[in-house]
Design a protein around this motif. Structure first.
Motif, PDB file in Angstrom:
ATOM      1  N   ALA A  60       0.848  -1.073   0.107  1.00 38.66           N
ATOM      2  CA  ALA A  60      -0.061  -0.033  -0.106  1.00 38.66           C
ATOM      3  C   ALA A  60       0.791   1.002  -0.026  1.00 38.66           C
ATOM      4  O   ALA A  60       1.904   1.625   0.664  1.00 38.66           O
ATOM      5  CB  ALA A  60      -0.953   0.024   1.248  1.00 38.66           C
ATOM      6  N   ALA A  61       0.454   2.094  -0.666  1.00 39.30           N
ATOM      7  CA  ALA A  61       1.082   3.398  -0.639  1.00 39.30           C
ATOM      8  C   ALA A  61       0.207   4.617  -1.170  1.00 39.30           C
ATOM      9  O   ALA A  61      -1.016   4.274  -1.546  1.00 39.30           O
ATOM     10  CB  ALA A  61       2.141   3.444  -2.161  1.00 39.30           C
ATOM     11  N   LEU A  62       0.454   6.002  -0.587  1.00 40.39           N
ATOM     12  CA  LEU A  62      -0.282   6.905  -0.685  1.00 40.39           C
ATOM     13  C   LEU A  62       0.059   7.816  -1.983  1.00 40.39           C
ATOM     14  O   LEU A  62       1.256   7.967  -2.135  1.00 40.39           O
ATOM     15  CB  LEU A  62      -0.462   7.902   0.252  1.00 40.39           C
ATOM     16  N   LYS A  63      -0.734   8.066  -2.947  1.00 40.57           N
ATOM     17  CA  LYS A  63      -0.300   8.766  -3.974  1.00 40.57           C
ATOM     18  C   LYS A  63      -1.188  10.093  -3.773  1.00 40.57           C
ATOM     19  O   LYS A  63      -2.266  10.171  -3.700  1.00 40.57           O
ATOM     20  CB  LYS A  63      -0.847   8.107  -5.458  1.00 40.57           C
ATOM     21  N   VAL A  64      -0.424  11.343  -4.116  1.00 44.71           N
ATOM     22  CA  VAL A  64      -0.962  12.717  -3.944  1.00 44.71           C
ATOM     23  C   VAL A  64      -1.146  13.060  -5.334  1.00 44.71           C
ATOM     24  O   VAL A  64      -0.469  13.081  -6.407  1.00 44.71           O
ATOM     25  CB  VAL A  64      -0.123  13.445  -3.312  1.00 44.71           C
ATOM     26  N   THR A  65      -2.359  13.652  -5.716  1.00 43.34           N
ATOM     27  CA  THR A  65      -2.840  14.226  -6.826  1.00 43.34           C
ATOM     28  C   THR A  65      -3.371  15.658  -6.769  1.00 43.34           C
ATOM     29  O   THR A  65      -3.751  15.951  -5.660  1.00 43.34           O
ATOM     30  CB  THR A  65      -4.159  13.234  -7.477  1.00 43.34           C
ATOM     31  N   ARG A  66      -2.929  16.310  -7.690  1.00 45.82           N
ATOM     32  CA  ARG A  66      -3.464  17.792  -7.446  1.00 45.82           C
ATOM     33  C   ARG A  66      -4.568  18.193  -8.513  1.00 45.82           C
ATOM     34  O   ARG A  66      -4.585  17.611  -9.885  1.00 45.82           O
ATOM     35  CB  ARG A  66      -2.219  18.660  -7.676  1.00 45.82           C
TER      36      ARG A  66
END
Length: 128
Positions: A60-66
């Motif tokens: 699991a990883a967190l991906k930041v989107t803008r």
């Protein structure tokens, strides 16, 4: 003649049987989606707190989107009602296109931009 009478087992299901199966699947999917969303919220919180999560198959990883947005009230102040109505019913790409065409001041548009971040839980296959 009723359309809901029991038919030959090899025959197509009745409309009521189709509806019942559809409702069962819909309810099951809604329940699974709610559980998935709750688990995702818990996992995001744990990952944000520094935890690491993985199984034999996934990490699991967190991906930041803008996402760039233009606040409507400020946009209206700078560009007027007509331009605000046009982009409010379309999207950011339309505002950028108007700026690119010279219909809106690109620098003022850029100054209005608000970048919003969201986090998405991503399952990364470990078999890559």
């Amino acid at each position: 003649m009723s359309h809901d009478l029991p038919l030959d087992p090899t025959a197509e299901p009745t409309i009521s049987e189709l509806l019942e199966r559809y409702a069962t699947l819909r309810d099951t999917l809604l329940g699974l989606e709610a559980e998935r969303d709750a688990l995702g919220t818990q996992l995001k919180a744990a990952l944000n707190a520094g935890a690491h999560a993985e199984t034999d198959l996934y990490r699991a990883a967190l991906k930041v989107t803008r996402r760039v947005e233009y606040p409507l009230d400020r946009f209206r102040e700078v560009f007027g009602d007509v331009a605000a109505l046009e982009v409010a019913t379309i999207d950011r790409k339309k505002a950028d296109a108007l700026a690119g065409a010279g219909d809106l001041d690109a620098d003022q548009l850029r100054d209005l931009a608000v970048v919003k971040e969201t986090q998405a839980l991503v399952l990364q296959p470990k078999t890559r």
